[in-house]
Write a protein that holds these residues in place. Structure first.
Motif, short mmCIF file in Angstrom:
data_model
loop_
_atom_site.label_atom_id
_atom_site.label_comp_id
_atom_site.label_asym_id
_atom_site.label_seq_id
_atom_site.Cartn_x
_atom_site.Cartn_y
_atom_site.Cartn_z
N HIS A 157 -22.85 -35.64 -24.06
CA HIS A 157 -22.49 -36.63 -24.92
C HIS A 157 -22.94 -36.42 -26.45
CE1 HIS A 157 -22.35 -40.67 -27.06
NE2 HIS A 157 -21.37 -41.07 -26.00
N PRO A 158 -21.92 -36.36 -27.43
CA PRO A 158 -22.10 -36.08 -28.71
C PRO A 158 -23.50 -36.88 -29.39
CG PRO A 158 -20.00 -37.27 -28.82
CD PRO A 158 -20.72 -37.18 -27.29
N GLU A 159 -23.89 -37.96 -29.05
CA GLU A 159 -24.95 -38.67 -29.76
C GLU A 159 -26.11 -38.51 -28.87
OE1 GLU A 159 -23.49 -42.52 -30.52
OE2 GLU A 159 -22.01 -41.97 -32.10
N CYS A 160 -26.09 -38.78 -27.46
CA CYS A 160 -27.14 -38.75 -26.50
C CYS A 160 -27.32 -37.70 -25.97
CB CYS A 160 -26.70 -39.81 -25.37
SG CYS A 160 -26.05 -41.76 -26.05
N GLU A 205 -15.88 -34.24 -22.53
CA GLU A 205 -17.50 -34.00 -22.50
C GLU A 205 -18.01 -33.87 -21.12
OE1 GLU A 205 -17.77 -37.65 -25.92
OE2 GLU A 205 -18.57 -37.96 -23.94
N LEU A 206 -17.13 -33.94 -19.99
CA LEU A 206 -17.79 -33.48 -18.67
C LEU A 206 -17.79 -32.00 -18.72
CD1 LEU A 206 -16.18 -36.18 -16.59
CD2 LEU A 206 -18.43 -36.16 -17.54
N ASN A 227 -19.33 -48.09 -21.19
CA ASN A 227 -18.34 -48.19 -22.15
C ASN A 227 -17.86 -46.79 -22.54
OD1 ASN A 227 -18.20 -50.94 -22.46
ND2 ASN A 227 -19.76 -50.96 -23.97
N GLN A 228 -18.69 -45.60 -22.60
CA GLN A 228 -18.70 -44.31 -22.81
C GLN A 228 -17.85 -43.65 -21.79
OE1 GLN A 228 -19.20 -42.83 -26.01
NE2 GLN A 228 -19.19 -44.96 -26.51
N LEU A 229 -18.15 -44.16 -20.48
CA LEU A 229 -17.31 -43.33 -19.22
C LEU A 229 -15.89 -43.71 -19.45
CD1 LEU A 229 -19.63 -43.86 -16.33
CD2 LEU A 229 -18.69 -41.77 -17.11
N ARG A 230 -15.30 -44.68 -19.94
CA ARG A 230 -13.98 -45.23 -19.68
C ARG A 230 -13.01 -43.95 -20.36
NH1 ARG A 230 -13.88 -50.22 -17.82
NH2 ARG A 230 -15.73 -51.18 -18.23
N ASP A 231 -13.38 -43.35 -21.39
CA ASP A 231 -12.47 -42.24 -21.82
C ASP A 231 -12.96 -40.80 -21.96
OD1 ASP A 231 -13.99 -43.02 -23.88
OD2 ASP A 231 -12.38 -43.04 -25.45
N VAL A 232 -14.06 -40.86 -21.02
CA VAL A 232 -14.92 -39.54 -21.08
C VAL A 232 -14.19 -38.41 -20.99
CG1 VAL A 232 -15.86 -39.52 -18.71
CG2 VAL A 232 -17.15 -38.54 -20.40
#
Length: 572
Positions: A350-353, A323-324, A313-318
């Protein structure tokens, strides 16, 4: 008289019509047959003489419960009409279904004097409905229960809450797609039928064991009334042994082992779909492990799956969230210690992970086809960074930039144009860009890979074979593909304290030199490995001995600090 005569004619016509189309019988209140029409005799197989005076139970089959008939009698004894479908048994034992209407007949005192039963033969409709019901719940190829049927069975077991152990085994067959594509769908279908036959014989289908086909090469086995959850593992091992035996089909000897995932009642699910999903997760873990043993589902697998879903889900608009990031690992001249180039390596912050390592998201990106936009981002961003270094560092900037290319990128028709656009956009000389592919990637579709690599070579970029020596056709790779650089797999370097690995490294370096190829040793971690590679004639290398992957700013700071004694860049 005319009116009465007309009524009699109409009544006779009505009786003739009913007699022609229907199956008619009249019983007394005790159930004895008083009269029947010809249709009744024909469908039952009894003569009128055999039927009249007999108890109507002569026709009873074993398809209905006693309660069914008690409810019917309660209705007609109250003077009400009963309607329903009844399965009767003919004289020869044949079963037939009739749509039945039973009407009480009253005498002059208003008391029930008997019953008239009108029946319509619906046996053919019933057979058709049963056939449709069978098709709706069974796989047409193998005859096994299908997904709908097994989900119903699983849900019944879950809802029963009997306290007895049960388990679900999920099976997927390795190499089935290859067999199907190479030998044809007819052979593939025969293999599925043979698998189903082995399943039936191995699980000895009973009330407590049920095999089903979900679709494709996916099968499941539901086990009930187990003494212990561990019994499911015993069944799984027995299935692995049985299903791995060769199949002789259409003149071919076919090998297709299975991967089996197990979920037991120890991890009780609320729904059949949830239990099936858990078994599926365990199967994929078994396939990845490649250990020829069943894997039992546990909470760790569920957590892993949930994390994977989150990553999807997070990759879809990463990319749009920025964030990359690219990190760079120096590639060093092993003799002079000078910086020759850098390899671009992607990182996800990732801002959370926090930092998500590539081995946790690259495979997911490949499966969900996000690897194309991610790969395009890497090419563009790496070229942008090299252009920035060339502007700020001038002749001290890294000479070469190495970028990894995935299999899906190589197969995608836009790769060549994406690379060409990035080079033009950032004004990078094509010969400064190295695209790295692995042996397994380029051998996946040999002819298409050769065509794409040749098109890339026409742009002027360099081509590297990464992890060289780990594939299944290294020498063929050297002969057929337009490559410029071999990158020795880090496992060779890691095991370079063994004579065999040393001889192999030396042979590969000599071979590359004869073919005019450069060699880069990966994974150099200590001085001993460095000295060995130097002694064997390897000229370039990278690894933690020199530097871990670092961000672009740190590369620039290290160059300005003369950490690697960078040599001037050749003017182009």
């Amino acid at each position: 008289m005319t009116d009465i005569h007309s009524e009699l004619i109409y009544l006779q016509a009505f009786r003739d019509a009913v007699d022609e189309a229907g199956i008619v019988a009249i019983n007394d209140t005790k159930g004895r047959i008083l009269d029947v029409n010809d249709n009744f005799c024909q469908i039952s197989g009894y003569t009128r003489e055999e039927l009249i005076g007999s108890d109507h139970r002569i026709l009873r089959s074993d398809q209905h419960s006693n309660e069914f008939f008690r409810e019917m009698y309660r209705t007609i004894r109250r003077g009400k009409t009963w309607r329903g479908e009844i399965c009767n048994k003919a004289k020869n034992g044949r079963l037939y279904w009739v749509n039945t209407t039973i009407v009480p007949m009253f005498n002059d005192q208003g008391k029930i004097d008997g019953y008239l039963a009108l029946r319509i033969d619906i046996s053919e409709q019933k057979r058709l409905m049963q056939r449709l019901q069978h098709l709706a719940h069974h796989d047409p190829l193998t005859g096994l229960p299908n997904r709908v049927s097994i989900l119903e069975s699983i849900q019944k077991v879950i809802d029963r809450k009997s306290g007895k152990h049960f388990a679900l085994l999920f099976m997927d067959f390795d190499r089935f797609k290859l067999i199907n594509d190479s030998l044809g769908h007819d052979v593939g279908d025969k293999l599925l039928e043979a698998i189903a036959d082995r399943l039936r014989k191995t699980v000895r289908a009973s009330d407590t064991i049920q095999a089903a086909r979900l679709g494709g090469d996916e099968f499941v086995v539901l086990l009930e009334n187990l003494h212990s959850p561990d019994d499911a593992i015993l069944v799984g091992n027995r299935l692995l042994e049985t299903l791995s035996r060769p199949y002789i089909l259409g003149g071919y000897t076919i090998y297709s082992s299975a991967s089996i995932g197990i979920v037991t009642s120890e991890h009780r699910s609320e729904t059949a779909s949830e239990m099936l999903s858990d078994a599926d997760l365990a199967m994929y873990e078994a396939k990845a492990a490649k250990q020829d043993r069943p894997i039992v589902f546990d909470r760790v697998l569920r957590d892993k799956a949930q994390k994977r879903l989150y990553i999807e889900n997070q990759l879809r608009d990463v990319i749009s969230r920025d964030e990359l990031k690219l990190f760079y690992q120096p590639i060093i001249d092993l003799e002079s210690g000078e910086l020759r180039g850098v390899e671009a390596l992607i990182r996800w912050f990732h801002p959370e992970c926090g930092m998500i390592p590539p081995d946790e998201f690259i495979s997911v990106a490949e499966e969900m086809d996000m690897i194309i936009p991610v790969g395009n981002f890497v090419v563009d961003e790496a070229c942008r960074q090299l252009a920035a270094w060339r502007k700020t560092l001038g002749p001290q900037a890294p000479e070469n930039l190495h970028v990894n290319v995935s299999r899906k990128q190589l197969e995608h028709p836009t790769l060549v144009s994406i690379v060409a656009e990035a080079l033009e956009k950032h004004e990078i000389p094509a010969k400064c860009l190295h695209l790295e592919v692995t042996e397994s990637i380029i051998m996946h579709d040999r002819e298409a890979s050769i065509e794409t690599l040749n098109d890339l070579k026409k742009l002027g970029v360099k081509l590297d074979v990464d992890d060289f020596g780990t594939g299944y056709s290294s020498l063929s790779c050297l002969c057929d593909f337009p490559i410029d650089v071999l990158k020795l797999d880090r496992e060779f370097i890691k095991r370079s304290d063994r004579d065999r690995e040393v001889l192999l490294i030396h042979a590969l370096i000599i071979l590359a030199e004869k073919l005019g190829l450069e060699v880069i040793g990966e994974g150099i971690e200590n001085i001993e490995q460095l000295q060995l590679l130097q002694g064997l004639g390897c000229r370039l290398g990278q690894g933690y001995f020199y530097s871990k992957p670092i961000c672009g700013d740190e590369i620039e700071e290290s160059i300005l600090a003369s950490k690697w004694h960078a040599t001037p860049l050749i003017n182009v």
